[in-house]
Design a protein around this motif. Structure first.
Motif, PDB file in Angstrom:
ATOM      1  N   LEU A  26      32.907  33.710  32.815  1.00 38.62           N
ATOM      2  CA  LEU A  26      31.856  34.005  31.839  1.00 38.62           C
ATOM      3  C   LEU A  26      32.124  35.316  31.109  1.00 38.62           C
ATOM      4  N   SER A  27      32.570  36.347  31.887  1.00 36.66           N
ATOM      5  CA  SER A  27      32.710  37.672  31.270  1.00 36.66           C
ATOM      6  C   SER A  27      34.117  37.912  30.737  1.00 36.66           C
ATOM      7  N   GLY A  28      35.105  37.168  31.237  1.00 41.16           N
ATOM      8  CA  GLY A  28      36.496  37.385  30.851  1.00 41.16           C
ATOM      9  C   GLY A  28      37.146  38.516  31.620  1.00 41.16           C
ATOM     10  N   HIS A  29      36.394  39.215  32.563  1.00 40.71           N
ATOM     11  CA  HIS A  29      36.984  40.306  33.373  1.00 40.71           C
ATOM     12  C   HIS A  29      37.060  39.863  34.819  1.00 40.71           C
ATOM     13  N   TYR A  30      38.187  39.175  35.116  1.00 43.65           N
ATOM     14  CA  TYR A  30      38.310  38.612  36.480  1.00 43.65           C
ATOM     15  C   TYR A  30      38.356  39.703  37.553  1.00 43.65           C
ATOM     16  N   ALA A  31      39.135  40.760  37.248  1.00 45.04           N
ATOM     17  CA  ALA A  31      39.311  41.826  38.262  1.00 45.04           C
ATOM     18  C   ALA A  31      37.981  42.494  38.572  1.00 45.04           C
ATOM     19  N   TRP A  32      37.206  42.839  37.498  1.00 40.10           N
ATOM     20  CA  TRP A  32      35.919  43.509  37.698  1.00 40.10           C
ATOM     21  C   TRP A  32      34.939  42.593  38.430  1.00 40.10           C
ATOM     22  N   ALA A  33      35.022  41.300  38.051  1.00 41.26           N
ATOM     23  CA  ALA A  33      34.129  40.325  38.715  1.00 41.26           C
ATOM     24  C   ALA A  33      34.423  40.266  40.210  1.00 41.26           C
ATOM     25  N   LEU A  36      33.164  43.436  41.839  1.00 42.77           N
ATOM     26  CA  LEU A  36      31.705  43.379  41.959  1.00 42.77           C
ATOM     27  C   LEU A  36      31.290  42.477  43.125  1.00 42.77           C
ATOM     28  N   GLY A  37      31.952  41.297  43.175  1.00 41.78           N
ATOM     29  CA  GLY A  37      31.641  40.335  44.266  1.00 41.78           C
ATOM     30  C   GLY A  37      31.878  40.975  45.629  1.00 41.78           C
ATOM     31  N   LEU A  38      33.084  41.626  45.739  1.00 41.91           N
ATOM     32  CA  LEU A  38      33.434  42.249  47.035  1.00 41.91           C
ATOM     33  C   LEU A  38      32.449  43.359  47.393  1.00 41.91           C
ATOM     34  N   SER A  39      32.044  44.152  46.381  1.00 38.95           N
ATOM     35  CA  SER A  39      31.097  45.255  46.636  1.00 38.95           C
ATOM     36  C   SER A  39      29.782  44.706  47.136  1.00 38.95           C
ATOM     37  N   LEU A  40      29.336  43.607  46.477  1.00 38.42           N
ATOM     38  CA  LEU A  40      28.068  43.007  46.914  1.00 38.42           C
ATOM     39  C   LEU A  40      28.155  42.548  48.373  1.00 38.42           C
TER      40      LEU A  40
END
Ligand code: ADP
Length: 432
Positions: A26-33, A36-40
């Motif tokens: 959706l966002s086009g930023h796989y690394a950031w996604a 974010l997932g890992l942080s959550l």
């Protein structure tokens, strides 16, 4: 169970990955996604860890664990199950301990646990009644401070607990106690204390009875023997038929007198723990005088030699020691054939002083040796009636030696002879 948490972990990771991928799409930023997932996920895991820590901290045995999903739910449940199992085991153990404590508390005998140095660790209720031990003041105190009798101190420190010790109770003079110590574990002590007042009273009654009867019989017997002697002096006036009867009556009267004298002497020895006169006794002189009495008894039929340290003196009662050594020497004469050799010795070494009487007489079979010092114990009754012994000689020897902290050692071979040795500890020896 293992399968469960593996499945949950895989599901969580797959969900995390799928969520991150969708967000990346959706966002086009796989690394950031992914970050974010890992942080959550990390945040959630940290929260579960905090809940766990909180639960463990206030963990009351039956507090329910926090609820959670997946792997953390499994962890909480497993810990809770472990905790319940531990609690059940502890309850069972406590019940066993309670039962043991209740049963020892119900015992009439005192049970006391002491550490290797003799300090009190634990005791039951009876110990309080019999010895006056108080909880918790006396815990950790040395037992010899609480049972202050010198004989107890001596018994405890000698550490030879084969025989029990009898003493009056430290809290009630009328109670008579028997102490028995057993070693266990790492040199710890288990002390059992029994109230033996009744047995002690019966024993005392027996002693008093024998002493009183012996005493009461003495006067009539002296009168009878006196008259028999007078009659014997005028025996020529009698019919010869009566002469033999008179002779036998006088002989048996003499035996009864010896028996009464020995019984009275034993009663006197039993009445007190130590001799009243505690003087240095010169052993050589004492043995010389016994030697000449024994020569007279033997009618010069035996060769009696003496070898004694002229410097040796023993602390004690001369009359009692004379009686003990005489009994041994007279037995050697009585139980040795004519021309037998008898050796008396008295010497001292680093272990103390020793007095021995060796004969080459009849000897005694090994099976009789342990019982020889019992009253009226005889190896062979026909042997005894010939010698006119009372059967109390060695019992007197044993008692006299006990009163002088000494012991009797008997070695004997049938047909070869016997050696009776009295061993006195160094504390009884006096050097001139
Ligand atoms: P008794 O008055 O009968 O001699 P003791 O108590 O002096 O009683 O001795 C107990 C028994 O031990 C004796 O009856 C005898 O059988 C045995 N005995 C004691 N001394 C000797 C010895 N020197 N040699 C052989 N037997 C002995």
């Amino acid at each position: 169970m293992n399968q469960n948490w593996r499945g949950a972990l895989t599901r969580h990771l797959l969900l995390l990955l799928a969520g991150s991928l969708l967000l990346g799409l959706l966002s086009g930023h796989y690394a950031w996604a992914l970050v974010l997932g890992l942080s959550l996920y990390l945040g959630w895991a940290l929260r579960q860890l905090l809940r766990l820590q909180h639960w463990l901290q206030r963990a009351q045995a039956d507090a329910e664990p926090p609820t959670s999903h997946g792997l953390w739910g499994e962890v909480f449940d497993s810990l809770y199950r472990l905790q319940r199992r531990d609690l059940r085991q502890r309850t069972r153990l406590q019940a066993v301990i309670d039962r043991v404590q209740e049963s020892t508390a119900a015992l009439k005998d005192a049970v006391i646990m002491l550490d290797r140095d003799g300090n009190l660790e634990w005791w039951n209720r009876a110990a309080g009644q019999l010895l006056g031990l108080q909880t918790p003041q006396d815990s950790g105190q040395p037992v010899t401070n609480l049972v202050r009798h010198p004989r107890f101190k001596d018994y405890f420190e000698r550490a030879n607990y084969h025989e029990p010790l009898e003493l009056p109770s430290p809290v009630n003079e009328r109670l008579h106690l028997q102490f028995q110590i057993t070693r266990y574990g790492d040199h710890d002590h288990l002390m059992l204390v029994r109230d033996v007042t009744r047995v002690h009273q019966l024993e005392q009654m027996r002693k008093d009875f024998v002493a009183n009867v012996s005493h009461e019989l003495r006067t009539p017997l002296t009168v009878i023997c006196g008259y028999l002697e007078t009659l014997q002096d005028h025996s020529e006036d009698f019919n010869p038929r009566w002469q033999r009867a008179l002779q036998q009556m006088q002989q048996q009267g003499g035996r009864m007198q010896n028996l009464l004298n020995d019984l009275l002497l034993l009663a006197k020895l039993e009445a007190t723990e130590h001799p009243s006169d505690y003087q240095p006794v010169a052993i050589e002189r004492l043995l010389q005088s016994i030697q000449s009495d024994a020569q007279a008894l033997s009618g010069e039929h035996h060769r009696i030699s003496l070898q004694a340290d002229a410097q040796l003196m023993l602390k004690g009662s001369e009359a009692e020691l004379r009686s003990a050594f005489s009994n041994l020497v007279f037995n050697a004469v009585k139980y040795s054939p004519d021309a037998g050799e008898i050796q008396l010795r008295g010497w001292a070494d680093e272990n103390g002083a020793h007095v021995s009487v060796q004969d080459q007489g009849l000897g005694i079979e090994a099976k009789h040796l342990p019982r020889l010092t019992e009253r009226f114990y005889r190896v062979d009754s026909s042997r005894a009636s010939n010698t006119g012994g009372t059967g109390l000689g060695l019992a007197i020897v044993k008692h006299v030696l006990l009163r002088h902290r000494a012991r009797l050692d008997i070695r004997s071979d049938p047909g070869e002879g016997s050696t009776f040795t009295c061993h006195f500890p160094s504390s009884q020896v006096v050097r001139r």
